[in-house]
Design a protein around this motif. Structure first.
Motif, mmCIF file in Angstrom:
data_model
loop_
_atom_site.group_PDB
_atom_site.id
_atom_site.type_symbol
_atom_site.label_atom_id
_atom_site.label_comp_id
_atom_site.label_asym_id
_atom_site.label_seq_id
_atom_site.Cartn_x
_atom_site.Cartn_y
_atom_site.Cartn_z
ATOM 1 N N CYS A 293 81.328 59.795 56.578
ATOM 2 C CA CYS A 293 81.145 59.004 55.365
ATOM 3 C C CYS A 293 80.434 59.786 54.264
ATOM 4 C CB CYS A 293 80.435 57.694 55.685
ATOM 5 S SG CYS A 293 81.496 56.588 56.655
ATOM 6 N N ILE A 294 79.522 60.653 54.652
ATOM 7 C CA ILE A 294 78.887 61.537 53.666
ATOM 8 C C ILE A 294 79.944 62.446 53.049
ATOM 9 C CG2 ILE A 294 77.314 63.507 53.418
ATOM 10 C CD1 ILE A 294 75.519 62.029 55.533
ATOM 11 N N ALA A 295 80.824 62.996 53.880
ATOM 12 C CA ALA A 295 81.897 63.865 53.374
ATOM 13 C C ALA A 295 82.839 63.092 52.451
ATOM 14 C CB ALA A 295 82.677 64.478 54.537
ATOM 15 N N PHE A 296 83.222 61.869 52.834
ATOM 16 C CA PHE A 296 84.077 61.047 51.973
ATOM 17 C C PHE A 296 83.381 60.769 50.642
ATOM 18 C CE2 PHE A 296 86.675 58.693 55.511
ATOM 19 C CZ PHE A 296 87.389 59.859 55.760
ATOM 20 N N THR A 297 82.087 60.492 50.687
ATOM 21 C CA THR A 297 81.332 60.203 49.469
ATOM 22 C C THR A 297 81.351 61.396 48.526
ATOM 23 O OG1 THR A 297 79.915 58.614 50.607
ATOM 24 C CG2 THR A 297 79.038 59.580 48.588
ATOM 25 N N GLY A 298 81.086 62.577 49.050
ATOM 26 C CA GLY A 298 81.119 63.781 48.222
ATOM 27 C C GLY A 298 82.498 64.071 47.682
ATOM 28 N N GLU A 299 83.492 63.926 48.533
ATOM 29 C CA GLU A 299 84.876 64.176 48.125
ATOM 30 C C GLU A 299 85.298 63.247 46.991
ATOM 31 O OE1 GLU A 299 89.210 63.080 49.933
ATOM 32 O OE2 GLU A 299 87.757 63.925 51.352
ATOM 33 N N VAL A 300 85.023 61.970 47.140
ATOM 34 C CA VAL A 300 85.442 61.001 46.122
ATOM 35 C C VAL A 300 84.650 61.195 44.833
ATOM 36 C CG1 VAL A 300 85.606 58.550 45.537
ATOM 37 C CG2 VAL A 300 86.335 59.344 47.795
ATOM 38 N N ALA A 301 83.364 61.511 44.926
ATOM 39 C CA ALA A 301 82.579 61.781 43.714
ATOM 40 C C ALA A 301 83.163 62.965 42.956
ATOM 41 C CB ALA A 301 81.116 62.041 44.073
ATOM 42 N N GLU A 302 83.495 64.020 43.681
ATOM 43 C CA GLU A 302 84.081 65.210 43.040
ATOM 44 C C GLU A 302 85.444 64.889 42.432
ATOM 45 O OE1 GLU A 302 85.397 69.824 43.998
ATOM 46 O OE2 GLU A 302 84.433 68.650 45.576
ATOM 47 N N GLU A 303 86.276 64.187 43.172
ATOM 48 C CA GLU A 303 87.612 63.845 42.669
ATOM 49 C C GLU A 303 87.513 62.941 41.435
ATOM 50 O OE1 GLU A 303 91.290 64.826 42.558
ATOM 51 O OE2 GLU A 303 90.132 65.479 44.301
ATOM 52 N N THR A 304 86.582 61.999 41.459
ATOM 53 C CA THR A 304 86.369 61.118 40.313
ATOM 54 C C THR A 304 85.927 61.929 39.103
ATOM 55 O OG1 THR A 304 85.778 59.285 41.790
ATOM 56 C CG2 THR A 304 85.065 59.109 39.492
ATOM 57 N N ALA A 305 85.006 62.851 39.304
ATOM 58 C CA ALA A 305 84.541 63.708 38.207
ATOM 59 C C ALA A 305 85.675 64.564 37.646
ATOM 60 C CB ALA A 305 83.390 64.587 38.679
ATOM 61 N N LYS A 306 86.538 65.086 38.505
ATOM 62 C CA LYS A 306 87.690 65.872 38.034
ATOM 63 C C LYS A 306 88.569 65.041 37.113
ATOM 64 C CE LYS A 306 88.437 68.872 42.048
ATOM 65 N NZ LYS A 306 89.355 69.144 43.172
#
Length: 148
Positions: free
Chosen positions: A127-140
């Motif tokens: 879930c930590i990995a999903f959180t980081g991934e989605v935050a990065e994708e959202t920022a992109k």
């Protein structure tokens, strides 16, 4: 926008979750808010509090994706009735949904956490990995759209 560090965004969101400060959706909304619209009130973070663990523990849609969707709405959503901005927020939310779904085969928290004990190391790591991934994708997505 060119000075936004995507890896820093990923790490900030992950750390908010890892440190127990916030759950997935809250961590993403806070990180995106702090990066792109820091004067927005903290209440927007509170609005994300019902989404963790698949919509309040129901195991449905991944809370990280819900948080990313909320963050996109903060930047591109509408505040006036019948505003056409809603189509932008919806289009970008679908893009985030489709990206996550393609990578992980679905958005269902229950599927992603099957046979995991809530709060166990394997659950937290995922879930930590999903959180980081989605935050990065959202920022992109935000960076790309703001450059248009």
């Amino acid at each position: 926008m060119s000075n936004v560090d995507l890896q820093k965004i990923r790490k900030q969101a992950e750390n908010h979750y890892r440190n127990g400060d916030f759950f997935c959706s809250e961590a993403i909304v806070k990180t995106i808010r702090d990066t792109f619209c820091p004067t927005m009130p903290d209440i927007v973070i509170a609005a994300a509090s019902g989404f963790p663990v698949g919509l309040g523990g129901a195991g449905c849609m991944c809370g990280a994706v819900a948080g990313g969707t909320m963050a996109l709405g903060l930047i591109f959503g509408r505040t006036e009735a019948k505003s056409e901005r809603v189509t932008t927020a919806m289009r970008l939310s679908k893009e985030l949904h489709d990206t996550f779904s393609k990578r992980h085969n679905c958005l269902c928290c229950r599927v992603h956490t099957r046979d995991m004990e809530l709060g166990s190391p394997i659950h937290m790591d995922q879930c930590i990995a999903f959180t980081g991934e989605v935050a990065e994708e959202t920022a992109k997505i935000i960076i790309r759209e703001l450059k248009k």
